[in-house]
Design a protein around this motif. Structure first.
Motif, PDB file in Angstrom:
ATOM      1  N   PHE A  24     -11.411  87.702  79.111  1.00 45.80           N
ATOM      2  CA  PHE A  24     -10.602  87.105  78.253  1.00 45.80           C
ATOM      3  C   PHE A  24      -9.053  86.377  78.547  1.00 45.80           C
ATOM      4  CE2 PHE A  24     -12.866  90.076  76.198  1.00 45.80           C
ATOM      5  CZ  PHE A  24     -14.270  89.790  76.035  1.00 45.80           C
ATOM      6  N   PHE A  25      -8.826  86.516  79.647  1.00 43.50           N
ATOM      7  CA  PHE A  25      -7.801  85.645  79.786  1.00 43.50           C
ATOM      8  C   PHE A  25      -7.295  84.393  80.316  1.00 43.50           C
ATOM      9  CE2 PHE A  25      -6.694  90.252  79.759  1.00 43.50           C
ATOM     10  CZ  PHE A  25      -5.365  90.253  78.735  1.00 43.50           C
ATOM     11  N   PHE A  26      -8.757  83.885  81.073  1.00 44.13           N
ATOM     12  CA  PHE A  26      -9.410  82.623  81.349  1.00 44.13           C
ATOM     13  C   PHE A  26      -9.111  81.825  80.513  1.00 44.13           C
ATOM     14  CE2 PHE A  26      -9.267  85.228  84.986  1.00 44.13           C
ATOM     15  CZ  PHE A  26      -8.677  85.188  86.102  1.00 44.13           C
ATOM     16  N   ALA A  27      -8.865  80.614  80.804  1.00 46.06           N
ATOM     17  CA  ALA A  27      -9.837  79.369  80.641  1.00 46.06           C
ATOM     18  C   ALA A  27     -11.264  79.519  80.194  1.00 46.06           C
ATOM     19  CB  ALA A  27      -9.258  77.719  80.363  1.00 46.06           C
ATOM     20  N   TRP A  28     -11.718  79.493  78.506  1.00 44.23           N
ATOM     21  CA  TRP A  28     -13.399  80.000  77.625  1.00 44.23           C
ATOM     22  C   TRP A  28     -13.522  78.155  78.366  1.00 44.23           C
ATOM     23  CZ3 TRP A  28     -16.616  84.078  75.508  1.00 44.23           C
ATOM     24  CH2 TRP A  28     -15.727  85.208  76.684  1.00 44.23           C
ATOM     25  N   VAL A  29     -12.640  77.439  77.273  1.00 45.01           N
ATOM     26  CA  VAL A  29     -12.851  76.080  76.622  1.00 45.01           C
ATOM     27  C   VAL A  29     -11.763  75.546  77.697  1.00 45.01           C
ATOM     28  CG1 VAL A  29     -13.067  74.020  75.357  1.00 45.01           C
ATOM     29  CG2 VAL A  29     -14.110  77.115  74.878  1.00 45.01           C
ATOM     30  N   LYS A  86     -20.965  74.395  74.476  1.00 48.00           N
ATOM     31  CA  LYS A  86     -19.831  73.737  74.732  1.00 48.00           C
ATOM     32  C   LYS A  86     -19.823  72.957  75.028  1.00 48.00           C
ATOM     33  CE  LYS A  86     -17.688  77.280  72.877  1.00 48.00           C
ATOM     34  NZ  LYS A  86     -16.755  77.036  71.503  1.00 48.00           N
ATOM     35  N   SER A  87     -20.712  72.124  74.869  1.00 48.70           N
ATOM     36  CA  SER A  87     -21.456  70.904  75.309  1.00 48.70           C
ATOM     37  C   SER A  87     -21.494  70.001  74.361  1.00 48.70           C
ATOM     38  CB  SER A  87     -23.057  70.451  76.073  1.00 48.70           C
ATOM     39  OG  SER A  87     -23.356  71.694  77.052  1.00 48.70           O
ATOM     40  N   GLY A  88     -20.612  68.939  74.522  1.00 48.51           N
ATOM     41  CA  GLY A  88     -20.717  67.388  74.167  1.00 48.51           C
ATOM     42  C   GLY A  88     -20.572  66.620  74.505  1.00 48.51           C
ATOM     43  N   ASN A  89     -20.744  65.290  73.499  1.00 51.19           N
ATOM     44  CA  ASN A  89     -20.428  63.500  74.296  1.00 51.19           C
ATOM     45  C   ASN A  89     -19.053  63.576  73.667  1.00 51.19           C
ATOM     46  OD1 ASN A  89     -22.990  63.221  74.110  1.00 51.19           O
ATOM     47  ND2 ASN A  89     -23.358  63.266  72.619  1.00 51.19           N
ATOM     48  N   ILE A  90     -17.820  62.738  75.264  1.00 44.71           N
ATOM     49  CA  ILE A  90     -16.927  62.438  75.395  1.00 44.71           C
ATOM     50  C   ILE A  90     -16.859  60.794  75.619  1.00 44.71           C
ATOM     51  CG2 ILE A  90     -14.320  62.790  76.283  1.00 44.71           C
ATOM     52  CD1 ILE A  90     -14.456  65.749  76.477  1.00 44.71           C
ATOM     53  N   SER A  91     -16.830  60.304  75.484  1.00 39.75           N
ATOM     54  CA  SER A  91     -16.208  58.826  75.478  1.00 39.75           C
ATOM     55  C   SER A  91     -17.653  57.908  75.927  1.00 39.75           C
ATOM     56  CB  SER A  91     -15.941  58.790  77.041  1.00 39.75           C
ATOM     57  OG  SER A  91     -14.241  59.096  75.835  1.00 39.75           O
ATOM     58  N   ASN A  96     -19.977  69.639  79.691  1.00 36.68           N
ATOM     59  CA  ASN A  96     -19.642  70.570  79.114  1.00 36.68           C
ATOM     60  C   ASN A  96     -18.354  70.740  79.369  1.00 36.68           C
ATOM     61  OD1 ASN A  96     -20.115  73.612  78.578  1.00 36.68           O
ATOM     62  ND2 ASN A  96     -22.073  74.444  79.795  1.00 36.68           N
ATOM     63  N   LEU A  97     -17.834  71.635  78.342  1.00 37.55           N
ATOM     64  CA  LEU A  97     -16.145  72.468  78.399  1.00 37.55           C
ATOM     65  C   LEU A  97     -16.113  73.627  78.996  1.00 37.55           C
ATOM     66  CD1 LEU A  97     -15.201  70.909  75.105  1.00 37.55           C
ATOM     67  CD2 LEU A  97     -15.014  70.009  77.209  1.00 37.55           C
ATOM     68  N   ALA A  98     -17.404  74.452  79.176  1.00 36.55           N
ATOM     69  CA  ALA A  98     -17.005  75.936  79.723  1.00 36.55           C
ATOM     70  C   ALA A  98     -16.044  76.006  80.812  1.00 36.55           C
ATOM     71  CB  ALA A  98     -18.796  76.736  79.330  1.00 36.55           C
ATOM     72  N   SER A  99     -16.116  76.853  80.693  1.00 36.30           N
ATOM     73  CA  SER A  99     -14.947  77.181  81.738  1.00 36.30           C
ATOM     74  C   SER A  99     -14.371  78.465  81.956  1.00 36.30           C
ATOM     75  CB  SER A  99     -12.689  76.672  81.497  1.00 36.30           C
ATOM     76  OG  SER A  99     -12.878  76.853  82.032  1.00 36.30           O
ATOM     77  N   THR A 100     -13.535  78.793  82.796  1.00 39.98           N
ATOM     78  CA  THR A 100     -13.451  80.010  84.315  1.00 39.98           C
ATOM     79  C   THR A 100     -14.066  81.468  83.601  1.00 39.98           C
ATOM     80  OG1 THR A 100     -11.579  78.549  85.764  1.00 39.98           O
ATOM     81  CG2 THR A 100     -11.997  80.892  86.316  1.00 39.98           C
ATOM     82  N   GLY A 101     -13.343  81.466  82.580  1.00 38.28           N
ATOM     83  CA  GLY A 101     -13.251  83.206  82.017  1.00 38.28           C
ATOM     84  C   GLY A 101     -15.410  82.611  82.049  1.00 38.28           C
ATOM     85  N   MET A 102     -15.458  81.696  80.421  1.00 35.70           N
ATOM     86  CA  MET A 102     -17.418  82.344  80.210  1.00 35.70           C
ATOM     87  C   MET A 102     -18.513  82.799  81.674  1.00 35.70           C
ATOM     88  SD  MET A 102     -17.934  79.695  77.433  1.00 35.70           S
ATOM     89  CE  MET A 102     -17.365  79.384  75.749  1.00 35.70           C
ATOM     90  N   TYR A 103     -17.576  81.377  82.744  1.00 39.45           N
ATOM     91  CA  TYR A 103     -18.675  82.021  83.961  1.00 39.45           C
ATOM     92  C   TYR A 103     -17.898  83.944  84.447  1.00 39.45           C
ATOM     93  CZ  TYR A 103     -20.149  77.385  84.229  1.00 39.45           C
ATOM     94  OH  TYR A 103     -20.469  76.292  83.140  1.00 39.45           O
ATOM     95  N   ILE A 104     -17.150  83.774  84.844  1.00 40.16           N
ATOM     96  CA  ILE A 104     -16.782  85.384  84.372  1.00 40.16           C
ATOM     97  C   ILE A 104     -17.036  86.012  83.919  1.00 40.16           C
ATOM     98  CG2 ILE A 104     -14.611  86.822  85.169  1.00 40.16           C
ATOM     99  CD1 ILE A 104     -12.585  84.490  86.065  1.00 40.16           C
TER     100      ILE A 104
END
Length: 136
Positions: A24-29, A86-91, A96-104
């Protein structure tokens, strides 16, 4: 209850819980300029999948097959579905915007599954040993 009195599976379950909370202390997005940790993403809701196995470890009870694996696998499937959401279209590109915390957290659910497996295996082994008249 001392750590030495616990079997390896129970220790692994508690390690999985600690790792989940640490996530929870890491970036999830992470979207570059915008980042949110597990608390901001309300990731603590996923801890519900840890309640039964951790409760059984604390009360030194055995973990039931379907309830134990159901909660752990439910946690894995839920966090994977959340990561996909957390996937989406950017430009015009799919990201996928999932980050370190979610993988942990995902790894912690795999550790939870392994801990339940070991705990059940060690419980079955000790109950067979305890039932033997030679073990007394």
């Amino acid at each position: 209850m001392s750590m030495n009195a616990m079997n390896r599976g129970s220790k692994l379950i508690l390690l999985a819980l600690a790792m989940a909370v640490l996530s929870f202390f890491f970036a999830w997005v992470d979207a570059g300029i915008l980042s949110e940790n597990g608390f901001q993403q309300q990731g603590y809701i996923f801890l519900v999948f840890f309640v039964y196995p951790v409760f059984q470890v604390i009360r030194r009870g055995s973990i039931r097959l379907l309830t134990g694996y159901g909660s752990a696998i439910g946690g894995s499937v839920s966090i994977i579905a959340y990561m996909i959401s957390k996937s989406g279209n950017i430009s015009g590109e799919r990201v996928n915007l999932a980050s370190t915390g979610m993988y942990i957290f995902l790894i912690s659910t795999f550790l939870l599954i392994a801990g339940i497996y070991l705990s059940r295996k060690e419980d079955a082994t000790s109950s067979v040993t305890d039932a033997s008249p030679l073990s007394k």
